[in-house]
Write an enzyme that holds these catalytic residues in place. Structure first.
Site, PDB file in Angstrom:
ATOM      1  N   HIS A 457       0.884  -1.316  -0.220  1.00 34.81           N
ATOM      2  CA  HIS A 457      -0.067  -0.299   0.133  1.00 34.81           C
ATOM      3  C   HIS A 457       0.958   1.394  -0.389  1.00 34.81           C
ATOM      4  O   HIS A 457       2.147   1.153   0.604  1.00 34.81           O
ATOM      5  CB  HIS A 457      -0.813  -0.297   1.510  1.00 34.81           C
ATOM      6  CG  HIS A 457      -2.205  -0.677   0.873  1.00 34.81           C
ATOM      7  ND1 HIS A 457      -3.903  -0.136   1.082  1.00 34.81           N
ATOM      8  CD2 HIS A 457      -2.439  -2.121   0.197  1.00 34.81           C
ATOM      9  CE1 HIS A 457      -4.298  -1.087   0.998  1.00 34.81           C
ATOM     10  NE2 HIS A 457      -3.560  -2.543   0.649  1.00 34.81           N
ATOM     11  N   GLU A 458       0.387   2.323  -0.676  1.00 35.47           N
ATOM     12  CA  GLU A 458       0.693   3.443  -0.606  1.00 35.47           C
ATOM     13  C   GLU A 458       2.658   3.017  -1.472  1.00 35.47           C
ATOM     14  O   GLU A 458       3.704   3.249  -1.329  1.00 35.47           O
ATOM     15  CB  GLU A 458       1.504   4.095   0.555  1.00 35.47           C
ATOM     16  CG  GLU A 458       0.356   4.695   1.709  1.00 35.47           C
ATOM     17  CD  GLU A 458       0.079   3.391   2.179  1.00 35.47           C
ATOM     18  OE1 GLU A 458       0.489   2.536   2.768  1.00 35.47           O
ATOM     19  OE2 GLU A 458      -1.285   3.420   2.422  1.00 35.47           O
ATOM     20  N   GLU A 482     -11.437   2.004   1.499  1.00 35.65           N
ATOM     21  CA  GLU A 482     -11.499   2.783   2.657  1.00 35.65           C
ATOM     22  C   GLU A 482     -11.275   4.286   2.671  1.00 35.65           C
ATOM     23  O   GLU A 482     -12.510   4.433   3.264  1.00 35.65           O
ATOM     24  CB  GLU A 482      -9.484   2.662   3.223  1.00 35.65           C
ATOM     25  CG  GLU A 482      -8.348   3.512   1.934  1.00 35.65           C
ATOM     26  CD  GLU A 482      -7.094   3.256   2.746  1.00 35.65           C
ATOM     27  OE1 GLU A 482      -6.949   2.293   3.021  1.00 35.65           O
ATOM     28  OE2 GLU A 482      -6.558   4.235   1.641  1.00 35.65           O
TER      29      GLU A 482
HETATM   30  C1  NOJ Z   1      -3.163   2.792   4.619  1.00 38.05           C
HETATM   31  C2  NOJ Z   1      -3.809   1.557   3.976  1.00 38.05           C
HETATM   32  O1  NOJ Z   1      -3.735   1.804   2.592  1.00 38.05           O
HETATM   33  C3  NOJ Z   1      -5.110   0.990   4.661  1.00 38.05           C
HETATM   34  O2  NOJ Z   1      -4.736  -0.605   4.447  1.00 38.05           O
HETATM   35  C4  NOJ Z   1      -4.524   0.514   6.166  1.00 38.05           C
HETATM   36  O3  NOJ Z   1      -5.082  -0.069   6.947  1.00 38.05           O
HETATM   37  C5  NOJ Z   1      -3.354   1.844   6.663  1.00 38.05           C
HETATM   38  N1  NOJ Z   1      -3.147   2.886   6.232  1.00 38.05           N
HETATM   39  C6  NOJ Z   1      -2.776   1.634   8.175  1.00 38.05           C
HETATM   40  O4  NOJ Z   1      -1.518   1.215   7.784  1.00 38.05           O
END
Ligand code: NOJ
Length: 683
Positions: A457-458, A482
């Site tokens: 992610h990111e 999200e």
């Molecule tokens: C951003 C992520 O996209 C998400 O899935 C995650 O729960 C949070 N960061 C915390 O790491």
């Protein structure tokens, strides 16, 4: 066929034809065409400046465009050169993906390599290689080790894409400084108005041809953005994410850059599945891929986004032993192979975005029995997915990488989800610069050594790494589910996923995390949310369809397990495949709708996913992809009576009917709706 076999197969079926170097009596333009002859690239000198141009189906796509570099403290390289040599090759082979949207991939292209030397200054040399496929073009630079170019600092890449047409582009900005770097809503507008945008950049020319600019095989180089013409012209320039001191790339020759890619399609249905970037990555480095398993997973995750659980320790801590056991039981009972647990490791207390160096990746909170849970999961045929949020603290993470992965391997944990929530990484560096690219490669390669699959992610955007490292499974890199829990604009608009399919998803799989059933967000504890507040702006049937439409080898059932209880529609999530032999886009319009059919890997079962934006739509879908002469049954999960995303998102109608390849299905989608279908062959 395993990976090793597929490499041997690729070698034996490859037809590589090297022709003699081309006689260069003059500095005449050189041309190379795709195997079907419809796409041509011309390389020519314009007063000593090296230029390339691309034509497709008799029309210009890219008019003569600049190539070259600026090195710190030196004259630009590429503006006064002569061609010294060139070589051609033809290549045709078919290789097998260990997992993917399609099993077999044909790599059929014509190649032209052009060597040039500077006529002025230091006489620096470089080579540009063009590969022209039926579905697009890739080109890259090679700078050999040479006395005039050893240690280098590149301050700019001069590559341009002078578009022949003021095409319509679907874009997200690249100059956003903060957390929403790739997590933005897409805009549409003519190329001439673009400022600074990310790739893949999907464009539609006025003659209907689609062109997508992206890159392939990003290894030790910054990510490429496109700096726009700002109303001056239609020329996009490669822009590289810098180091803190402004240098873009540093290293020692030889340098081989990533491929710059132009995917070209006559019809929207041909944009996916996209294999151009895969073909421009080296074959798999992994001979044993038996531990790599596309899978569905659940996780201790949505509760944190609803704010009913916390990552940090305390009374609402989500990652407790008891809670995790419940998720493991739920996964085992429903055939899910993975359980993601976020907030299991020490480091989340306080401001976790700021406290990046506080994260440990080996030490669990006292209320989380890591070895006990890993063993419990294993006994149930389920694997834990270890969450590694770094908050951009790359150095802190890299210090612990070996120990962490060694620990996970010893516990039978074969998957991690990484995260880089931060403005910058590694103490001020760009998320997308050479520093970050190196880090992401290091994670993939280290994880491979320990038998670990990666979900990032990111992330850095996908440039086809999964071909070389099939443990690089999925990533985020766009606004996922999200945002529907807390997004300031009230979540993603209904058109969002039908844009993602033709933009972000052209780079590769996305961990979007579909499957929210509590669409009114009652689980957040404040009653049903009105449509203006953050909540998924879809119907329930559309949540199901997203499993088929938005490809990922790791697909989450993202809602709380209790929200699936007593829901007949949950059966579709249990049934849907995550690995495919074949993918066919049936119909689509960017930002409006898309219908996709995929055949499950190694089976005769097909899945169809159809999604629409805020408009309700009706389609006629010929099932001519089914095998003629066979009988099938379709299980249809459709928007129920009166369903619409805004006021009535929950009704789903589940029905069955016999179908054959001659059937023409009528698919009715509600506003913000969707339809998910499983089609099984009857004995
Ligand atoms: C951003 C992520 O996209 C998400 O899935 C995650 O729960 C949070 N960061 C915390 O790491």
């Amino acid at each position: 066929m395993n990976c090793l076999e597929s490499r041997i197969h690729a070698l034996t079926t490859a037809l590589v034809l090297m022709l003699a170097p081309i006689a260069l009596s003059a500095q005449a333009p050189l041309t190379v065409a795709s195997p079907d002859g419809r796409t041509q690239v011309t390389i020519a000198l314009d007063g000593g400046a090296l230029r390339y141009a691309v034509r497709h189906a008799g029309a210009n796509v890219v008019t003569p465009s600049r190539l070259g570099f600026v090195f710190r403290g030196a004259a630009p390289l590429g503006d006064s050169v002569r061609i010294t040599d060139s070589r051609r090759a033809t290549y045709d082979s078919t290789w097998t993906q260990p997992w993917g949207e399609v099993r077999r991939v044909r790599d059929h292209h014509d190649e032209l390599q052009v060597d040039v030397v500077e006529t002025k200054a230091a006489g620096r040399r470089f080579t540009v290689t063009f590969r022209v496929f039926d579905d697009g073009v890739g080109f890259r630079y090679e700078l050999p080790d040479q006395p005039a170019l050893t240690n280098y600092e590149i301050s700019d890449e001069l590559t341009e894409f002078a578009l022949a047409d003021n095409a319509s582009a679907w874009w997200i900005a690249s100059n956003r400084p903060r957390l929403d770097r790739s997590e933005q809503l897409y805009s549409e507008g003519p190329v001439s108005t673009l400022d600074s945008v990310q790739t893949p950049l999907t464009m539609k020319m006025s003659n209907g041809t689609y062109v997508v600019i992206h890159e392939a095989n990003l290894v030790d180089y910054p990510r490429m953005f496109l700096a726009g013409p700002r109303m001056e012209s239609r020329t996009l320039r490669a822009a590289l994410a810098p180091w803190v001191d402004g240098v873009k790339v540093r290293g020692r020759t030889p340098l081989v850059t990533p491929w710059r890619t132009l995917q070209i399609a006559d019809r929207i249905e041909d944009l996916q599945p996209q294999v151009l970037t895969l073909n421009l990555n080296p074959p798999s480095r992994l001979t044993d891929v038996s531990w790599i398993a596309p899978q569905k997973y659940v996780g201790i995750w949505w509760g944190m986004h609803l704010n009913t659980m916390t990552w940090s320790s305390g009374p609402k801590h989500g990652a407790t032993t008891a809670n995790t056991r419940k998720y493991i039981d739920f996964a085992a009972a429903n055939g899910f192979k993975g359980v993601l647990v976020e907030g299991w490791n020490v480091g989340w207390d306080g401001d976790w975005i700021q406290n990046k160096n506080a994260f440990t990746f080996t030490k669990a909170y006292p209320d989380y029995d890591l070895p006990g849970l890993a063993a419990y999961a294993k006994s149930k045929g389920v694997g834990l997915i270890a969450h590694n949020e770094t908050s951009g603290g790359i150095e802190n993470y890299e210090r612990q990488l070996e120990d962490a992965y060694k620990l996970y391997q010893s516990l039978g944990i074969h998957a991690i989800k990484t995260g880089y929530v931060a403005d910058t990484v590694g103490g001020g560096q760009s998320h997308y610069g050479q520093y970050a690219v190196r880090h992401h490669r290091k994670v993939i390669e280290t994880a491979a050594r320990y038998g670990i699959m990666v979900d990032a992610h990111e992330p850095i955007h996908d440039t086809g790494e999964r071909r070389t490292w099939p443990n690089m499974m999925s990533r985020e890199g766009a606004r996922g589910q999200e945002y529907n829990a807390w997004g300031a604009e009230g979540g993603n608009p209904p058109e969002h996923e039908s844009i993602l399919f033709f933009t972000r998803l052209l780079a590769g799989p996305m961990d979007f995390t579909p499957g929210i059933f509590d669409l009114l967000m009652k689980s957040a504890g404040q009653g049903p949310r009105p449509p203006e507040q953050a909540r998924p702006r879809t119907t329930l049937a559309k949540q199901l369809a997203l499993y088929v439409v938005l490809y990922s080898p790791l697909q989450m059932a993202a809602d709380l397990p209790e929200n699936y209880a007593g829901q007949p529609a949950f059966q579709f999530i249990r049934d849907v495949a995550v690995d495919w032999d074949t993918t066919r886009v049936l119909q689509g319009a960017i930002g409006d709708y898309v219908l996709v059919a995929r055949r499950q890997r190694g089976a005769s079962t097909w899945f169809v996913g159809a999604i629409t934006d805020e408009a309700g739509r009706t389609f006629t879908v010929p099932l001519d992809f089914l095998t003629p002469g066979k009988r099938y049954e379709a299980e249809i999960y459709a928007d129920g009576p009166g369903a619409n995303w805004r006021s009535n998102p929950l009704p789903v109608s589940i029905s069955r009917r016999p179908v054959t390849s001659a059937t023409r299905l009528t698919v009715v989608l509600a506003p913000g709706g969707g339809q998910a279908i499983r089609i099984r062959q009857l004995p």
